[in-house]
Scaffold this active site. Structure first.
Site, PDB file in Angstrom:
ATOM      1  N   GLY A 126       0.801  -1.484   0.127  1.00 22.72           N
ATOM      2  CA  GLY A 126      -0.020  -0.006  -0.287  1.00 22.72           C
ATOM      3  C   GLY A 126       0.809   0.988   0.085  1.00 22.72           C
ATOM      4  O   GLY A 126       0.464   2.326   0.587  1.00 22.72           O
ATOM      5  N   CYS A 127       2.173   1.117  -0.892  1.00 29.31           N
ATOM      6  CA  CYS A 127       2.966   2.616  -0.600  1.00 29.31           C
ATOM      7  C   CYS A 127       2.445   3.955  -1.821  1.00 29.31           C
ATOM      8  O   CYS A 127       1.790   3.511  -1.949  1.00 29.31           O
ATOM      9  CB  CYS A 127       4.535   1.815  -1.301  1.00 29.31           C
ATOM     10  SG  CYS A 127       4.058   1.829  -3.315  1.00 29.31           S
ATOM     11  N   GLY A 128       2.450   4.738  -0.497  1.00 25.47           N
ATOM     12  CA  GLY A 128       1.397   5.885  -1.332  1.00 25.47           C
ATOM     13  C   GLY A 128       2.479   6.580  -2.682  1.00 25.47           C
ATOM     14  O   GLY A 128       1.972   6.754  -3.428  1.00 25.47           O
ATOM     15  N   CYS A 130       5.663   6.169  -3.617  1.00 26.27           N
ATOM     16  CA  CYS A 130       7.008   5.117  -4.327  1.00 26.27           C
ATOM     17  C   CYS A 130       6.886   5.225  -6.171  1.00 26.27           C
ATOM     18  O   CYS A 130       5.915   4.460  -5.871  1.00 26.27           O
ATOM     19  CB  CYS A 130       7.401   3.601  -3.136  1.00 26.27           C
ATOM     20  SG  CYS A 130       6.166   2.338  -3.289  1.00 26.27           S
TER      21      CYS A 130
END
Length: 280
Positions: A126-128, A130
């Site tokens: 769930g990276c925002g 990157c």
């Protein structure tokens, strides 16, 4: 936001998808000493999910393999890849040996925007941010919301009331302890829906996408989350017109800044009878 999205274009649930949790053998420790027998626990499934627009792979997110149509639609709208639900003409979910592909058929105008701002979000849960290739791609200018009339009179106790209902609506987290939750509450504090995922951004996108699928308004309630408030979460809520976001943990400085610019009410540290509201 147009409500011309057609839910019937979504693919049916796919039995070939991995289950959201899997059993593993564990050996428990009590009072510092291992027990002499093995046991079983459920752990959260973390699956690569590729979001493909008109055959062009745009993002790979690590996610819980459930509610993926809602996830894809919510992601596309909350990231500004689609300007309205009407730009999505269909969604198919296809499992393969590597993970899951969610294929979206989108309007030509949306495809052109995607090509202009294409980026790769590969890897972490769930990276925002990157994967963006330049600081100039940071979107720090949120839309200014028009707060609904009821918001100014909303008491903090109503926000906290929604949090008390959250555990009962988190079946995956009850099994694993590893899932974030995003919930939709009415202006009276009744929690109507909770979406879960191993990534907090994913959980929010699933919730937003589900409401779009059901053609429900975004300004007649608020969102509560079992996480900190990051820039990305506030930005997603502002983009879709959600007037209030409340989280169990703290916000970041950028989350507070974006909320103030957008006119979005932001609460943090919502625990028990305590909360902090971040105001100008």
């Amino acid at each position: 936001m147009s409500d011309d999205f057609s839910p019937h274009l979504l693919s049916p649930a796919d039995d070939s998808l991995p289950p959201p949790t899997v059993p593993v053998t564990v050996r428990r420790v009590r009072q510092g000493r291992p027990l002499d027998h093995a046991d079983s626990d459920q752990v959260a499934t973390e699956t690569p999910v590729a979001l493909v627009f008109n055959g062009i792979s745009h993002a790979v997110m690590m996610a819980t393999p459930a509610d993926l149509e809602a996830f894809a639609l919510g992601f596309a709208l909350s990231e500004g890849l689609l300007l309205s639900p009407a730009e999505c003409h269909g969604i198919d979910v296809i499992a393969n040996a590597q993970g899951v592909e969610v294929q979206l058929e989108v309007a030509a105008a949306a495809e052109m925007r995607l090509k202009d701002q294409r980026r790769t979000l590969a890897g972490r849960t769930g990276c925002g941010l990157c994967g963006i290739d330049s600081l100039t791609r940071l979107d720090l200018l949120p839309e200014r919301l028009s707060p609904p009339a009821w918001l100014a009179a909303l008491p903090p106790a109503t926000v906290l009331k929604a949090f008390t209902q959250m555990p009962a609506l988190q079946p995956l987290n009850a099994l694993t302890g590893a899932h974030h939750a995003a919930g939709w509450a009415t202006r009276e504090g009744e929690l109507l829906q909770v979406m879960e995922d191993v990534g907090r951004h994913n959980a929010l996108d699933k919730l937003l996408g589900s409401r779009v699928q059901a053609r429900l308004p975004m300004d007649d309630g608020f969102i509560v989350m079992s996480s900190r408030a990051s820039y990305e979460l506030v930005r997603k809520c502002a983009r879709l017109g959600v007037p209030l976001l409340a989280t169990i943990s703290a916000p970041t400085s950028l989350a507070v800044d974006i909320a103030r610019q957008a006119g979005l009410q932001l609460y943090g540290f919502c625990r028990g009878e305590q909360a902090v509201r971040y105001v100008p």
